[in-house]
Design a protein around this motif. Structure first.
Motif, mmCIF file in Angstrom:
data_model
loop_
_atom_site.group_PDB
_atom_site.id
_atom_site.type_symbol
_atom_site.label_atom_id
_atom_site.label_comp_id
_atom_site.label_asym_id
_atom_site.label_seq_id
_atom_site.Cartn_x
_atom_site.Cartn_y
_atom_site.Cartn_z
ATOM 1 N N PHE A 14 0.847 -1.183 0.000
ATOM 2 C CA PHE A 14 0.000 0.000 0.000
ATOM 3 C C PHE A 14 0.885 1.237 0.000
ATOM 4 O O PHE A 14 2.079 1.153 0.280
ATOM 5 C CB PHE A 14 -0.911 0.007 1.230
ATOM 6 C CG PHE A 14 -1.845 -1.160 1.287
ATOM 7 C CD1 PHE A 14 -2.890 -1.277 0.391
ATOM 8 C CD2 PHE A 14 -1.680 -2.153 2.237
ATOM 9 C CE1 PHE A 14 -3.761 -2.346 0.452
ATOM 10 C CE2 PHE A 14 -2.546 -3.236 2.295
ATOM 11 C CZ PHE A 14 -3.587 -3.326 1.403
ATOM 12 N N GLU A 15 0.278 2.389 -0.264
ATOM 13 C CA GLU A 15 1.039 3.628 -0.210
ATOM 14 C C GLU A 15 1.484 3.888 1.233
ATOM 15 O O GLU A 15 0.828 3.485 2.182
ATOM 16 C CB GLU A 15 0.234 4.809 -0.779
ATOM 17 C CG GLU A 15 -1.112 5.020 -0.161
ATOM 18 C CD GLU A 15 -2.222 4.165 -0.752
ATOM 19 O OE1 GLU A 15 -3.354 4.323 -0.286
ATOM 20 O OE2 GLU A 15 -1.987 3.342 -1.641
ATOM 21 N N LYS A 16 2.602 4.544 1.334
ATOM 22 C CA LYS A 16 3.184 4.815 2.655
ATOM 23 C C LYS A 16 2.559 6.059 3.271
ATOM 24 O O LYS A 16 1.797 6.781 2.650
ATOM 25 C CB LYS A 16 4.701 5.015 2.528
ATOM 26 C CG LYS A 16 5.416 3.834 1.910
ATOM 27 C CD LYS A 16 5.402 2.656 2.829
ATOM 28 C CE LYS A 16 6.158 1.496 2.204
ATOM 29 N NZ LYS A 16 5.596 0.233 2.424
ATOM 30 N N VAL A 108 -9.755 -9.094 1.590
ATOM 31 C CA VAL A 108 -10.744 -8.164 1.038
ATOM 32 C C VAL A 108 -10.855 -6.909 1.898
ATOM 33 O O VAL A 108 -10.976 -5.792 1.378
ATOM 34 C CB VAL A 108 -12.119 -8.853 0.876
ATOM 35 C CG1 VAL A 108 -13.180 -7.857 0.457
ATOM 36 C CG2 VAL A 108 -12.024 -9.974 -0.152
ATOM 37 N N LEU A 109 -10.805 -7.062 3.209
ATOM 38 C CA LEU A 109 -10.973 -5.907 4.085
ATOM 39 C C LEU A 109 -9.717 -5.044 4.210
ATOM 40 O O LEU A 109 -9.821 -3.850 4.507
ATOM 41 C CB LEU A 109 -11.416 -6.371 5.479
ATOM 42 C CG LEU A 109 -12.817 -6.968 5.559
ATOM 43 C CD1 LEU A 109 -13.104 -7.426 6.979
ATOM 44 C CD2 LEU A 109 -13.863 -5.973 5.093
ATOM 45 N N ALA A 110 -8.548 -5.609 3.974
ATOM 46 C CA ALA A 110 -7.299 -4.856 4.140
ATOM 47 C C ALA A 110 -7.250 -3.583 3.290
ATOM 48 O O ALA A 110 -6.925 -2.514 3.816
ATOM 49 C CB ALA A 110 -6.100 -5.750 3.850
ATOM 50 N N PHE A 113 -9.786 -1.007 4.893
ATOM 51 C CA PHE A 113 -9.300 -0.437 6.148
ATOM 52 C C PHE A 113 -8.105 0.490 5.917
ATOM 53 O O PHE A 113 -8.004 1.550 6.514
ATOM 54 C CB PHE A 113 -8.927 -1.530 7.148
ATOM 55 C CG PHE A 113 -10.096 -2.234 7.761
ATOM 56 C CD1 PHE A 113 -11.343 -1.639 7.834
ATOM 57 C CD2 PHE A 113 -9.954 -3.506 8.276
ATOM 58 C CE1 PHE A 113 -12.424 -2.289 8.404
ATOM 59 C CE2 PHE A 113 -11.030 -4.168 8.854
ATOM 60 C CZ PHE A 113 -12.267 -3.555 8.912
ATOM 61 N N HIS A 114 -7.199 0.059 5.037
ATOM 62 C CA HIS A 114 -6.034 0.888 4.772
ATOM 63 C C HIS A 114 -6.439 2.229 4.182
ATOM 64 O O HIS A 114 -5.932 3.274 4.584
ATOM 65 C CB HIS A 114 -5.060 0.187 3.826
ATOM 66 C CG HIS A 114 -3.877 1.037 3.510
ATOM 67 N ND1 HIS A 114 -3.851 1.879 2.423
ATOM 68 C CD2 HIS A 114 -2.709 1.218 4.166
ATOM 69 C CE1 HIS A 114 -2.699 2.527 2.415
ATOM 70 N NE2 HIS A 114 -1.985 2.142 3.462
ATOM 71 N N ARG A 115 -7.356 2.221 3.242
ATOM 72 C CA ARG A 115 -7.783 3.477 2.614
ATOM 73 C C ARG A 115 -8.417 4.410 3.639
ATOM 74 O O ARG A 115 -8.126 5.599 3.673
ATOM 75 C CB ARG A 115 -8.748 3.200 1.475
ATOM 76 C CG ARG A 115 -9.134 4.463 0.721
ATOM 77 C CD ARG A 115 -9.837 4.108 -0.564
ATOM 78 N NE ARG A 115 -10.216 5.274 -1.311
ATOM 79 C CZ ARG A 115 -9.450 5.886 -2.197
ATOM 80 N NH1 ARG A 115 -8.235 5.433 -2.423
ATOM 81 N NH2 ARG A 115 -9.886 6.934 -2.857
#
Length: 129
Positions: A14-16, A108-110, A113-115
């Motif tokens: 994911f983006e930092k 699927v949830l990662a 949640f990250h966003r």
């Protein structure tokens, strides 16, 4: 020429913190890959269950599918098991199914949640200026 990341690497990278929130298209692609992996894991788990019930319990494919899908979804077996081997398989398959569902749901949830968390972090950082 740049190599494309593997599916797992693309789902876990994911983006930092210091990066901007990914555009919606990037997020949609990331979510589509996660759902694809979820479908693949589910199909794999279902195939194992169908094969096991057909082999150990002598069920036809329809009954084996029904029992495997019921266990995989967490509902429990649909038919009474008759053999000791079938009962042992069903117990092991139930444990396996629970783990597969938790892992697949996590994939699927990662991205979601990250966003959400990344958006809060970016908004908090922008508000500090």
């Amino acid at each position: 020429m740049q190599q494309r990341p593997t599916i797992i690497a693309s789902l876990t990278s994911f983006e930092k913190r210091h990066h901007k929130v990914a555009p919606r298209l990037v997020f949609a692609e990331r979510l589509a890959r996660a759902i694809g992996l979820w479908l693949a894991l589910t199909a794999f788990g279902l195939a194992i269950g169908i094969a096991g019930y057909a082999h150990f319990e002598g069920m036809n494919l329809t009954d084996a599918f029904l029992n495997a899908s019921m266990i995989l979804s967490g509902m429990g077996p649909a038919a009474e098991l008759k053999t000791e081997a079938g009962k042992v398989f069903a117990g092991c398959y139930a444990i396996f199914s629970g783990l597969i569902i938790v892992i697949a749901t996590g994939f699927v949830l990662a991205p979601i949640f990250h966003r959400v968390l990344h958006k809060f972090h970016v908004e908090a950082r922008d508000g500090d200026d």
